[in-house]
Structures are given as C-alpha cells and as structure tokens.
Design an enzyme around this catalytic site. Structure first.
Site, PDB file in Angstrom:
ATOM      1  N   THR A  81       2.527   6.581   2.392  1.00  0.00           N
ATOM      2  CA  THR A  81       3.643   7.364   1.844  1.00  0.00           C
ATOM      3  C   THR A  81       3.135   8.658   1.221  1.00  0.00           C
ATOM      4  OG1 THR A  81       4.981   5.409   1.467  1.00  0.00           O
ATOM      5  CG2 THR A  81       5.505   7.331   0.131  1.00  0.00           C
ATOM      6  N   GLN A  82       2.059   8.531   0.447  1.00  0.00           N
ATOM      7  CA  GLN A  82       1.505   9.734  -0.184  1.00  0.00           C
ATOM      8  C   GLN A  82       1.104  10.767   0.869  1.00  0.00           C
ATOM      9  OE1 GLN A  82      -1.606   8.906  -3.111  1.00  0.00           O
ATOM     10  NE2 GLN A  82      -0.849   6.819  -3.290  1.00  0.00           N
ATOM     11  N   CYS A 131      32.649  -1.270  32.704  1.00  0.00           N
ATOM     12  CA  CYS A 131      32.281  -0.144  33.570  1.00  0.00           C
ATOM     13  C   CYS A 131      31.700  -0.674  34.890  1.00  0.00           C
ATOM     14  CB  CYS A 131      31.364   0.828  32.849  1.00  0.00           C
ATOM     15  SG  CYS A 131      31.451   2.461  33.597  1.00  0.00           S
ATOM     16  N   GLU A 156      33.100  -0.807  23.884  1.00  0.00           N
ATOM     17  CA  GLU A 156      32.063  -1.055  22.866  1.00  0.00           C
ATOM     18  C   GLU A 156      31.820   0.154  21.973  1.00  0.00           C
ATOM     19  OE1 GLU A 156      31.606  -0.640  26.077  1.00  0.00           O
ATOM     20  OE2 GLU A 156      29.653   0.207  26.608  1.00  0.00           O
ATOM     21  N   LYS A 164       0.820  -1.213   0.000  1.00  0.00           N
ATOM     22  CA  LYS A 164       0.000   0.000   0.000  1.00  0.00           C
ATOM     23  C   LYS A 164       0.857   1.269   0.000  1.00  0.00           C
ATOM     24  CE  LYS A 164      -4.180  -1.518  -0.032  1.00  0.00           C
ATOM     25  NZ  LYS A 164      -4.944  -1.225  -1.268  1.00  0.00           N
ATOM     26  N   HIS A 224      34.560   2.147  28.256  1.00  0.00           N
ATOM     27  CA  HIS A 224      33.563   1.509  27.381  1.00  0.00           C
ATOM     28  C   HIS A 224      34.179   1.186  26.024  1.00  0.00           C
ATOM     29  CE1 HIS A 224      29.875   2.250  29.798  1.00  0.00           C
ATOM     30  NE2 HIS A 224      30.639   3.192  30.321  1.00  0.00           N
TER      31      HIS A 224
HETATM   32  N1  GLN Z   1      27.404   3.473  38.014  1.00  0.00           N
HETATM   33  C1  GLN Z   1      28.809   3.356  37.826  1.00  0.00           C
HETATM   34  C2  GLN Z   1      29.516   4.689  37.962  1.00  0.00           C
HETATM   35  O1  GLN Z   1      28.917   5.720  37.849  1.00  0.00           O
HETATM   36  C3  GLN Z   1      29.130   2.706  36.499  1.00  0.00           C
HETATM   37  C4  GLN Z   1      28.698   3.515  35.322  1.00  0.00           C
HETATM   38  C5  GLN Z   1      28.614   2.730  34.046  1.00  0.00           C
HETATM   39  O2  GLN Z   1      28.546   1.498  34.061  1.00  0.00           O
HETATM   40  N2  GLN Z   1      28.581   3.418  32.928  1.00  0.00           N
HETATM   41  O3  GLN Z   1      30.699   4.730  38.173  1.00  0.00           O
END
Ligand code: GLN
Length: 527
Positions: A185-186, A375, A503, A181, A501
């Site tokens: 979009t229209q 962390c 990641e 359909k 971090h």
């Molecule tokens: N709560 C923890 C702190 O503030 C770890 C924080 C986190 O995992 N980003 O140090």
C-alpha cells in the site's frame, strides 16, 4: 477512484457501494468507468479477455462494471459512463483532422488530458448528478493509465474541495508469520504521489480485520487522516459491501471532505430486506447455465446476478451449474444435465458449442424442464424446434451455416452490407408488445415493454406459420419493425426464448420479471 497493488480488488464494487450510500442519503450519484485500453469500446473484445460486454439503454457496449453500477443504484447508465483510451484518441484525432487545434502540436498533455477531463465533466454538466465517481481502470503504475492520473490531478487542482481521490489497495496476509503487510500500500501510494496525486481516502482490501495500529501506520506513512483509512474486508456477497462501507463510515468521510451536508441517514431497509432473503432461502434449486465461455464466470455476470436477484425475490437459493456447451454430446447429455431443475441457454456468437446448446434445449423441451433462452439461446430454441419438430433437416441460423436450406434465423435486413464490427449490431433498448395470454405477459403483468438488444440475426418470420401451427408461438413483437422478440411453447410448463437481454436490467431492488418468473416456474416444477 484509483486502484493499486493488484487488479481485481473490486473498485467497481467499492465505487457502487459508496454511490449507493450517498444515494440513500438523498444525493444523485452516477459512476463512470475510464478504461485505459485502446479498443474504442469492449464490444469487439472476446468475453475471455474482459468478461461480459454490458449494454446500456442507449445502445453503448460497455465494461461489465456498469452492470454493477446499475444493479446497485437502480438507475440507468449511458455511453457517457464508459470511456476508453481508444475513444479519447479517436475524438482527439478527429478534432485534429478537422483543424480544431489551429496548427498546434497535438500532445498527451494538454490535448489527451483535456479530452479525458471533458469526458469526466460532461456527466456532471447537466446538473443531473450531485456526485460523479470516476473509476480509473487498471492499477496505478501502468503506463496506460498515466494520462488518466494526470487528468484527475489537474481536475483536483481546478476543483479544489469539490474533488477528492479515493485509492483502493490490498493489505496481504502472510500466513506463515500471521501478519498483515502494509508495504504494498505504501508503495502504491508513493507511485501516486510521484504523479502528483495525494489520496484523500484509502480503502484497504483485506482478508482479516485491520487493527487500529495498522490503520494508524498506513495513515502516517501515506499522509492520510486516520479516519480516512477504510477497511474493506472480504464478505460472502458483493451486496454486503455497502453495509460494510457504512459501518466504516466511508460515505460520511467522503461528504465531510467534499464539504457537503450528511443529508438524511442512509435508507437501506429494502437493501437489507434483499440481503435477509439472500441469506435465508427457504428452498434450493439448481439451474444449468449452458454456454461456451463458462470457464470465465464473468462472461455471464449479468445473468448470474439476475439469478441471485430472482432467487431472493422467491426466497430460494439458486445454484448455477456451469455447463460447457462444447462438452455436451448425445452420450453424456443426461449426465451433464442431471440435477438441473431449470435450463438457461446463454447468449453467444459463432459456431463453437452450438450442438451442445441444441441438445440441452431439446432435453429441456422434451422433458418439460423450465427453459429460458436468451438472445442466441432463443435462436437455438427456434433452430432445435425446426430440426426436431418441424423436421426441417439442417435448419440453422445463417450465422452458423450461410447455405442452410432452412434459415430459420437470418441476418436482419438492416445488417446486410455492414462490414465494420465495432458498434454496428442492433444495440440498446427497443419496444416490444407482448401477447396477452403468454408467459411473458404474465411475468411482466403488462403488454408494452422495453428491453436491450445486442444481435445481428433474427427469427425469420417467413416460417412463422409453420412454427405456430406446431406449437411454438411468437408472443412478443416489436411494434415498429415487426421483428419477433419472444418465442414460447404454451404447452410446456415454462419455455421462453427472448431475443433481447433481460439480464442487463435486473437490479437488487427491481429483479427482472422474466428471471423471477423463471425461478418461480422452476420451483413449482420441482414440487
Ligand atoms: N449471435 C447472435 C446474433 O448476432 C446472438 C447474439 C447474442 O446472443 N447476443 O444475432
């Protein structure tokens, strides 16, 4: 770039894919997210509200789409890549208070829209980029996004051929009648037109292939060239989207409309090699991700993507077993962790679910299952070790128990006295020096690293001697502040906790060394 019909159509992925294709043609590209909510940044948002908070090298707390931008483009973003309505209003109000508007009435048009345009233009101003893609969050028709739509309308008027509009919508499939359909979009394009915006390119998200007929219909009713109606069909992995967009020639159409040369043909060998590895794993492993927001996988977006990158690097399929830390207890621990070849304890804030995380960490330590603490996960490893190896009864982080007898994790000196919550953590990239004989050093294959942080609490080095003599070592230290950044148990097959971090900096073409080493350790341990 705007979105219509529904949210969650994957504007960020389409923007990233287009950027990737332009980049692979030799253009310097960046992407910006304009978020219509009032928070100054997503740092104060609960992950349930908006998924993970992504942190840039320069310490900005940003929307998780910036993670996609970095993972696709392999180039860092910064504070300038994420702007919210809150930030726009804050700077306009600050200017008003300073008297910058010389007695004028401050209004949405022109003052708010000018500020939005300034934030868009600033990214292109230093000649660092040839193309800036600005993604407007939300869906057209939302009251909140109106000033953004008006701002980009004005920008197009100012920039002419140097700007264009891409609109992403949904073409739903009605299974009862077996039809795709186009009406939503229209309608969504009509809504843009009411605001003076004529899209130049339409990207149609769909579950089924669009026939040329459907494309023609959309083109005709939405006043868009037929070749600029692009199909975006569902694919098993987001990393296939650039390949699909290349087949649909999205990059060529955009460049043509911008009057830019096509440049070299897209160089996607490394990207395709990554996809090939993803699709043809030689082994399979399961990693237990222990966290308290696991109901919403987006809360751990960068971690799950980093595991995909590391899996591909090791030619392994990494399955994540999502383990809710609040639901883990002494009785069900073994059942919950059964089948996990590795355990990752996730970042987090506050007391909820801590016990489950401690139990899972103990299980990994005692049963010699590869463990990765990130962390809060690293802090948990420290607390668990203090309680169960060092016999410090009630050892804790002062975040969870301010009156603990053993504050093995404690508030950082510079955090004391801070009351405001927004943007006040230890944020962004800091240096860390790794000890030579550590697992971390082996992973990175170098001693000096830079990693991004987001925390207030820290290992209390008053206890360092106790930990080290019992077998948990601080192997990564910030050279300037002496803060402990990495803890390991050398006797364990792979037990690494990091205060930072990793990641956030894993990308398709540069999987993060710690994630790669963790997956490798899991594979070896499984054998
Ligand atoms: N709560 C923890 C702190 O503030 C770890 C924080 C986190 O995992 N980003 O140090």
């Amino acid at each position: 770039m705007t979105g219509g019909v529904t949210s969650s159509l994957g504007k960020g992925i389409i923007a990233s894919s287009l950027a990737k294709l332009l980049q692979s043609r030799g253009y310097k590209v960046t992407i910006q997210k304009l978020d219509p909510y009032i928070n100054v940044d997503p740092g104060t948002l609960n992950p349930y509200e908006h998924g993970e908070c992504f942190v840039t090298e320069d310490g900005a707390e940003t929307d998780l789409d910036l993670g996609h931008y970095e993972r696709f483009l392999n180039t860092p973003t910064s504070q300038a890549n994420n702007v919210t309505t809150g930030r726009i209003y804050q700077s306009v109000i600050n200017k008003e208070r300073r008297g910058d508007y010389l007695g004028k009435t401050v209004q949405i048009i022109p003052h708010i829209t000018d500020e939005i345009k300034r934030y868009i233009k600033v990214l292109g101003s230093k000649k660092k980029f040839d193309v800036v893609i600005s993604e407007i969050g939300g869906t057209v028709g939302d009251i909140e996004s109106l000033p953004y739509v008006e701002a980009v309308r004005q920008l197009k008027w100012e920039m002419g051929e140097n700007a264009l509009f891409i609109h992403l919508t949904l073409v739903p499939y009605l299974s009862a009648s077996g039809e795709l359909k186009t009406k939503p979009t229209q309608h969504s394009v009509k809504m843009l037109l009411e605001n003076g915006v004529q899209p130049d390119v339409l990207v149609l998200r769909t579950e089924h292939k669009l026939t040329p007929d459907i494309k023609r219909k959309v083109a005709q009713f939405c006043n868009v060239e037929q070749e600029a109606v692009i199909e975006s069909i569902d694919v098993p992995t987001i990393y296939e989207v650039p390949i699909k967009m290349k087949e649909e020639q999205l990059d060529e159409i955009v460049l043509k409309k911008l009057g830019l040369p096509l440049g070299v043909s897209p160089q996607l060998e490394a990207w395709n090699d990554f996809l090939r590895r993803c699709k043809n794993p030689k082994q399979k492993i399961k990693i237990g991700l222990v966290g308290k927001y696991v109901e919403l996988h987006d809360a751990y977006k960068s971690i799950s993507e980093a595991l995909i990158h590391a899996g591909a690097a090791n030619e392994a399929d990494v399955e994540i077993s999502w383990i809710h830390s609040e639901r883990v207890n002494q009785e069900n621990l073994e059942r919950k962790l059964k089948g996990c070849d590795g355990i990752l304890v996730a970042p987090g804030f506050g007391h909820r679910g801590i016990e489950g995380k401690i139990l899972a960490t103990r299980y990994a330590r005692e049963n010699k299952i590869p463990f990765f603490g990130i962390c809060l996960g690293m802090q948990i490893a420290v607390i668990e070790f203090a309680q169960n190896v060092l016999n410090m009864c009630g050892a804790d982080s002062s975040e969870m128990n301010p009156s603990t007898k053993y504050p093995v994790i404690d508030l950082m000196e510079e955090q004391k006295g801070i009351i405001e919550k927004g943007g006040t953590m230890r944020l962004g990239a800091y240096a860390c020096q790794l000890k030579k004989d550590s697992k971390a050093f082996t992973a990175y294959n170098r001693g000096k690293i830079h990693e991004r942080h987001r925390h207030r609490y820290e290992f209390n080095d008053k206890y360092l001697k106790d930990f080290e003599s019992a077998g948990m070592k601080a192997v990564g230290i910030n050279p300037d502040t002496r803060l402990v950044e990495v803890m390991e148990i050398p006797e364990h097959p792979w037990f690494v906790g990091v205060q930072f971090h990793p990641e956030y900096s894993s990308t398709v073409l540069k999987p993060h060394p710690l994630f790669v080493a963790f997956v490798d350790a899991v594979l070896k341990n499984k054998k």
